[in-house]
Design a protein around this motif. Structure first.
Motif, PDB file in Angstrom:
ATOM      1  N   TRP A  65       0.912  -1.293  -0.227  1.00 17.23           N
ATOM      2  CA  TRP A  65      -0.231   0.418   0.262  1.00 17.23           C
ATOM      3  C   TRP A  65       1.097   0.993   0.136  1.00 17.23           C
ATOM      4  CZ3 TRP A  65       0.194   3.298   3.954  1.00 17.23           C
ATOM      5  CH2 TRP A  65      -0.877   4.276   4.343  1.00 17.23           C
ATOM      6  N   PHE A  66       1.912   1.132   1.055  1.00 13.30           N
ATOM      7  CA  PHE A  66       3.341   2.098   1.153  1.00 13.30           C
ATOM      8  C   PHE A  66       3.608   2.623  -0.285  1.00 13.30           C
ATOM      9  CE2 PHE A  66       6.538   4.914   2.291  1.00 13.30           C
ATOM     10  CZ  PHE A  66       6.320   4.857   2.782  1.00 13.30           C
ATOM     11  N   THR A  69       3.117   6.527  -2.791  1.00 17.52           N
ATOM     12  CA  THR A  69       4.151   7.182  -2.672  1.00 17.52           C
ATOM     13  C   THR A  69       5.167   7.336  -3.563  1.00 17.52           C
ATOM     14  OG1 THR A  69       6.140   5.451  -1.184  1.00 17.52           O
ATOM     15  CG2 THR A  69       4.593   7.403   0.116  1.00 17.52           C
ATOM     16  N   ALA A  70       4.638   5.737  -4.234  1.00 18.34           N
ATOM     17  CA  ALA A  70       6.263   6.097  -5.676  1.00 18.34           C
ATOM     18  C   ALA A  70       5.925   5.505  -7.451  1.00 18.34           C
ATOM     19  CB  ALA A  70       7.507   4.929  -5.227  1.00 18.34           C
ATOM     20  N   GLY A  71       4.064   5.112  -6.497  1.00 22.16           N
ATOM     21  CA  GLY A  71       3.512   4.676  -7.581  1.00 22.16           C
ATOM     22  C   GLY A  71       3.665   3.269  -7.851  1.00 22.16           C
ATOM     23  N   ILE A  72       4.024   2.184  -7.327  1.00 23.99           N
ATOM     24  CA  ILE A  72       4.718   0.918  -7.324  1.00 23.99           C
ATOM     25  C   ILE A  72       3.782  -0.233  -7.066  1.00 23.99           C
ATOM     26  CG2 ILE A  72       6.615  -0.628  -6.659  1.00 23.99           C
ATOM     27  CD1 ILE A  72       8.113   0.708  -6.103  1.00 23.99           C
ATOM     28  N   THR A  73       3.341  -0.790  -8.340  1.00 23.25           N
ATOM     29  CA  THR A  73       2.259  -1.857  -8.137  1.00 23.25           C
ATOM     30  C   THR A  73       2.358  -2.841  -9.164  1.00 23.25           C
ATOM     31  OG1 THR A  73       0.771  -0.610  -9.755  1.00 23.25           O
ATOM     32  CG2 THR A  73       0.668   0.566  -8.076  1.00 23.25           C
ATOM     33  N   GLY A  74       1.644  -3.579  -8.376  1.00 22.29           N
ATOM     34  CA  GLY A  74       1.323  -4.844  -9.676  1.00 22.29           C
ATOM     35  C   GLY A  74       2.539  -5.928  -9.408  1.00 22.29           C
ATOM     36  N   SER A  75       3.334  -6.779 -10.276  1.00 21.94           N
ATOM     37  CA  SER A  75       4.219  -7.023 -10.356  1.00 21.94           C
ATOM     38  C   SER A  75       6.276  -6.405 -10.487  1.00 21.94           C
ATOM     39  CB  SER A  75       4.378  -7.762 -11.548  1.00 21.94           C
ATOM     40  OG  SER A  75       3.281  -8.607 -12.055  1.00 21.94           O
ATOM     41  N   LEU A  76       5.613  -5.547 -10.451  1.00 24.61           N
ATOM     42  CA  LEU A  76       6.803  -4.404  -9.890  1.00 24.61           C
ATOM     43  C   LEU A  76       7.271  -4.663  -8.347  1.00 24.61           C
ATOM     44  CD1 LEU A  76       6.330  -1.182 -12.056  1.00 24.61           C
ATOM     45  CD2 LEU A  76       8.205  -2.751 -12.293  1.00 24.61           C
ATOM     46  N   LEU A  77       6.503  -4.791  -7.856  1.00 21.93           N
ATOM     47  CA  LEU A  77       6.137  -4.807  -6.059  1.00 21.93           C
ATOM     48  C   LEU A  77       7.375  -5.847  -6.104  1.00 21.93           C
ATOM     49  CD1 LEU A  77       2.267  -4.536  -5.172  1.00 21.93           C
ATOM     50  CD2 LEU A  77       4.561  -3.142  -4.354  1.00 21.93           C
ATOM     51  N   THR A  78       7.529  -7.007  -6.762  1.00 26.91           N
ATOM     52  CA  THR A  78       7.998  -7.725  -6.678  1.00 26.91           C
ATOM     53  C   THR A  78       9.533  -7.836  -6.428  1.00 26.91           C
ATOM     54  OG1 THR A  78       7.075  -9.620  -7.810  1.00 26.91           O
ATOM     55  CG2 THR A  78       9.539  -9.691  -7.214  1.00 26.91           C
ATOM     56  N   ALA A 118       7.348  10.385   1.458  1.00 25.21           N
ATOM     57  CA  ALA A 118       5.341  10.133   1.260  1.00 25.21           C
ATOM     58  C   ALA A 118       4.895  11.612   1.409  1.00 25.21           C
ATOM     59  CB  ALA A 118       5.158   9.376   2.662  1.00 25.21           C
ATOM     60  N   ARG A 119       5.959  12.416   2.377  1.00 26.57           N
ATOM     61  CA  ARG A 119       5.487  13.583   2.212  1.00 26.57           C
ATOM     62  C   ARG A 119       5.762  14.652   0.529  1.00 26.57           C
ATOM     63  NH1 ARG A 119       3.604  15.593   7.129  1.00 26.57           N
ATOM     64  NH2 ARG A 119       3.698  14.542   8.765  1.00 26.57           N
ATOM     65  N   LEU A 120       6.382  14.540   0.700  1.00 26.82           N
ATOM     66  CA  LEU A 120       7.270  15.194  -0.579  1.00 26.82           C
ATOM     67  C   LEU A 120       7.385  15.060  -1.677  1.00 26.82           C
ATOM     68  CD1 LEU A 120      10.706  16.172   1.224  1.00 26.82           C
ATOM     69  CD2 LEU A 120       8.189  17.809   1.708  1.00 26.82           C
ATOM     70  N   GLY A 121       7.302  13.576  -1.645  1.00 21.14           N
ATOM     71  CA  GLY A 121       7.228  12.507  -3.492  1.00 21.14           C
ATOM     72  C   GLY A 121       5.817  12.466  -4.019  1.00 21.14           C
ATOM     73  N   THR A 122       6.264  12.905  -4.935  1.00 24.17           N
ATOM     74  CA  THR A 122       5.384  12.768  -6.036  1.00 24.17           C
ATOM     75  C   THR A 122       5.624  11.263  -7.161  1.00 24.17           C
ATOM     76  OG1 THR A 122       5.669  14.797  -6.353  1.00 24.17           O
ATOM     77  CG2 THR A 122       4.256  13.438  -8.538  1.00 24.17           C
ATOM     78  N   PRO A 123       4.549   9.998  -7.069  1.00 23.50           N
ATOM     79  CA  PRO A 123       5.009   9.575  -7.338  1.00 23.50           C
ATOM     80  C   PRO A 123       5.700   9.231  -9.174  1.00 23.50           C
ATOM     81  CG  PRO A 123       2.592   8.655  -6.304  1.00 23.50           C
ATOM     82  CD  PRO A 123       3.306  10.129  -6.810  1.00 23.50           C
ATOM     83  N   GLY A 124       6.519   8.402  -9.399  1.00 19.96           N
ATOM     84  CA  GLY A 124       6.639   8.731 -10.137  1.00 19.96           C
ATOM     85  C   GLY A 124       8.493   7.747 -10.551  1.00 19.96           C
ATOM     86  N   LEU A 181      -3.588   3.651   9.130  1.00 21.27           N
ATOM     87  CA  LEU A 181      -4.093   4.177   7.743  1.00 21.27           C
ATOM     88  C   LEU A 181      -4.820   5.405   7.208  1.00 21.27           C
ATOM     89  CD1 LEU A 181      -4.320   0.296   6.326  1.00 21.27           C
ATOM     90  CD2 LEU A 181      -2.728   1.542   6.175  1.00 21.27           C
ATOM     91  N   THR A 182      -5.147   5.854   7.990  1.00 21.02           N
ATOM     92  CA  THR A 182      -6.483   6.410   7.723  1.00 21.02           C
ATOM     93  C   THR A 182      -5.943   7.508   8.196  1.00 21.02           C
ATOM     94  OG1 THR A 182      -7.657   6.416  10.350  1.00 21.02           O
ATOM     95  CG2 THR A 182      -8.475   5.544   7.802  1.00 21.02           C
ATOM     96  N   SER A 183      -4.586   7.803   8.334  1.00 19.99           N
ATOM     97  CA  SER A 183      -3.638   9.384   8.308  1.00 19.99           C
ATOM     98  C   SER A 183      -3.425   9.848   7.339  1.00 19.99           C
ATOM     99  CB  SER A 183      -3.080   9.354   9.528  1.00 19.99           C
ATOM    100  OG  SER A 183      -4.020   9.486  10.809  1.00 19.99           O
ATOM    101  N   GLY A 184      -2.823   8.766   6.676  1.00 18.14           N
ATOM    102  CA  GLY A 184      -1.907   8.905   5.246  1.00 18.14           C
ATOM    103  C   GLY A 184      -0.897   7.537   5.689  1.00 18.14           C
ATOM    104  N   PRO A 185       0.293   7.730   4.898  1.00 20.16           N
ATOM    105  CA  PRO A 185       0.973   7.155   4.823  1.00 20.16           C
ATOM    106  C   PRO A 185       2.555   7.791   5.288  1.00 20.16           C
ATOM    107  CG  PRO A 185       0.798   8.268   2.523  1.00 20.16           C
ATOM    108  CD  PRO A 185      -0.486   8.230   3.267  1.00 20.16           C
ATOM    109  N   SER A 186       2.991   8.988   5.110  1.00 18.74           N
ATOM    110  CA  SER A 186       3.346   9.178   6.006  1.00 18.74           C
ATOM    111  C   SER A 186       3.680   9.432   7.408  1.00 18.74           C
ATOM    112  CB  SER A 186       3.736  11.490   5.739  1.00 18.74           C
ATOM    113  OG  SER A 186       2.123  11.993   6.316  1.00 18.74           O
TER     114      SER A 186
END
Length: 413
Positions: free
Chosen positions: A238-239, A243-252, A300-306, A369-374
């Motif tokens: 989830w994090f 925070t980084a846009g890493i999902t799916g198989s890239l999580l590996t 988590a506070r400053l980064g933009t997923p990418g 969790l509801t407070s956000g990833p940071s």
């Protein structure tokens, strides 16, 4: 040369094959304990529960293991070791089959409880059998191989299980774990003969050892430090997505980096422990974790997923794992020094403290969790600060270690 060095690390003769099968069993158990983190969002979505409620599946497994391991060890203390192993692995395999086909969350919880009971019964029995099978001069090697299955699960089992779950379906992950367990079960049934138990420590003995000066605060430090790690690790998929846009198989990739660095960290910890006080290594580990968790909060506070955020996250995860996994070897060495002849018992208590910390982490992380990833990394930092405090208290109390003399020496765990 590499093949020779690996072969040299294994016990020789007839003990080699069963010890490897025992290690396959701990590999399956370790994978099962941690792999759900990589597929947790999918599990929650499919079973119709929130991510925080899904996270309680880790809490249930870890909590049952923490409480169940010492109780089951006592209840099955006089059982034939072969029989105990086969029962434990059969229960574990069945539980993962049920998890793979669970129609709802309630059945999934039951499956995790049963899997934890199987794991709690298997690990002490596997260690005992490995020690019995190996020649006296090779017992340390045999135990290292069997317990190394847990470390290898973090490095290889969890990334593979995550890849399977992301590429196919989360239920396939539990099929994968069940197959691993089944292979170990069949192999052990064929290769092991009946082995009488050498006995285990009673609950009274465990309580006495747990009260040894410096041990309670040390166990508290273990629980708190591991809690800090798993506040984030439980919800790492989830994090990473937020925070980084890493999902799916890239999580590996994330879990693979974490696992490989964990293996390296264990090796480095062994070298450091030989050169400095274990308590110092443990404190260095926890201080490093604080820095890594603060970096995660900043991301988590400053980064933009990418792409940039993904690379930064992977670097932080590497540092987190490299520093964090030094703690447990150092802590185990400390406890052996504190407990003296009761080392095996206090190490089993430390394992329970470790799983208790994981269980509490799932609850804390779920609430936040509801407070956000940071916020999760900040909570993790708080756990590490408290763990350092507990470690310092333990160090003061063990300046002149006193080990109860009323209990027999070399009590099996």
């Amino acid at each position: 040369m590499r093949a020779r060095s690996i072969a040299a690390a294994l016990p020789s003769g007839s003990a080699r094959k069963p010890v490897l099968l025992l290690a396959l069993g701990t590999f399956a158990l370790g994978t099962d304990a941690f792999v759900i983190s990589g597929v947790l969002p999918r599990v929650g979505a499919d079973l119709g529960v929130s991510l925080s409620v899904a996270g309680l599946l880790i809490t249930v497994f870890s909590g049952v293991y923490a409480v169940g391991a010492p109780v089951i060890a006592v209840l099955t203390g006089n059982m034939c070791r072969r029989r105990a192993l086969l029962i434990a692995m059969s229960v574990f395999v069945l539980a993962n089959v049920v998890a793979a086909i669970a129609p709802n969350y309630a059945i999934m919880v039951v499956a995790r409880v049963v899997a934890a009971l199987g794991a709690a019964m298997y690990t002490p029995a596997a260690s005992a059998v490995a020690a019995q099978l190996a020649a006296p001069q090779e017992r340390g090697r045999a135990l290292a191989v069997v317990l190394g299955g847990l470390t290898l699960a973090t490095a290889l089992g969890v990334p593979l299980g995550t890849l399977v779950g992301q590429a196919a379906d989360w239920r396939t992950t539990f099929v994968f774990v069940a197959v691993l367990g089944l292979i170990a079960l069949v192999g052990l049934a064929r290769s092991l003969e009946a082995m009488p138990s050498t006995g285990v420590a009673s609950l009274r003995q465990r309580i006495v050892v747990a009260g040894t000066r410096g041990v309670p605060s040390s166990l508290l430090a273990t629980a708190l430090s591991i809690c800090g790690v798993f506040v984030i690790y439980t919800y790492l998929a989830w994090f990473a997505g937020l925070t980084a846009g890493i999902t799916g198989s890239l999580l590996t990739v994330v879990y693979l980096i974490f696992g490989i660095c964990a293996v390296i960290s264990n090796l480095v910890a062994g070298v450091l422990i030989d050169r400095m006080a274990p308590a110092k290594v443990a404190v260095i580990s926890m201080a490093g974790l604080m820095v890594a968790f603060l970096a995660l909060s900043a991301l988590a506070r400053l980064g933009t997923p990418g792409v940039v955020a993904a690379v930064v996250l992977c670097v932080i995860v590497a540092v987190w794992s490299l520093l964090g996994w030094m703690f447990n070897p150092a802590q185990q060495q400390r406890l052996l020094g504190v407990a003296g002849p009761h080392g095996p018992v206090v190490l089993s208590l430390n394992a329970s403290a470790l799983y208790l910390g994981q269980a509490i982490a799932g609850v804390i992380g779920g609430v936040l969790l509801t407070s956000g990833p940071s916020v999760l990394p900040i909570a993790a930092v708080g756990c590490e600060v408290l763990a350092v405090g507990a470690m310092l208290i333990s160090a003061r109390r063990t300046a002149r270690p006193v080990v109860p003399a009323a209990e027999p020496a070399a009590t099996p765990a």
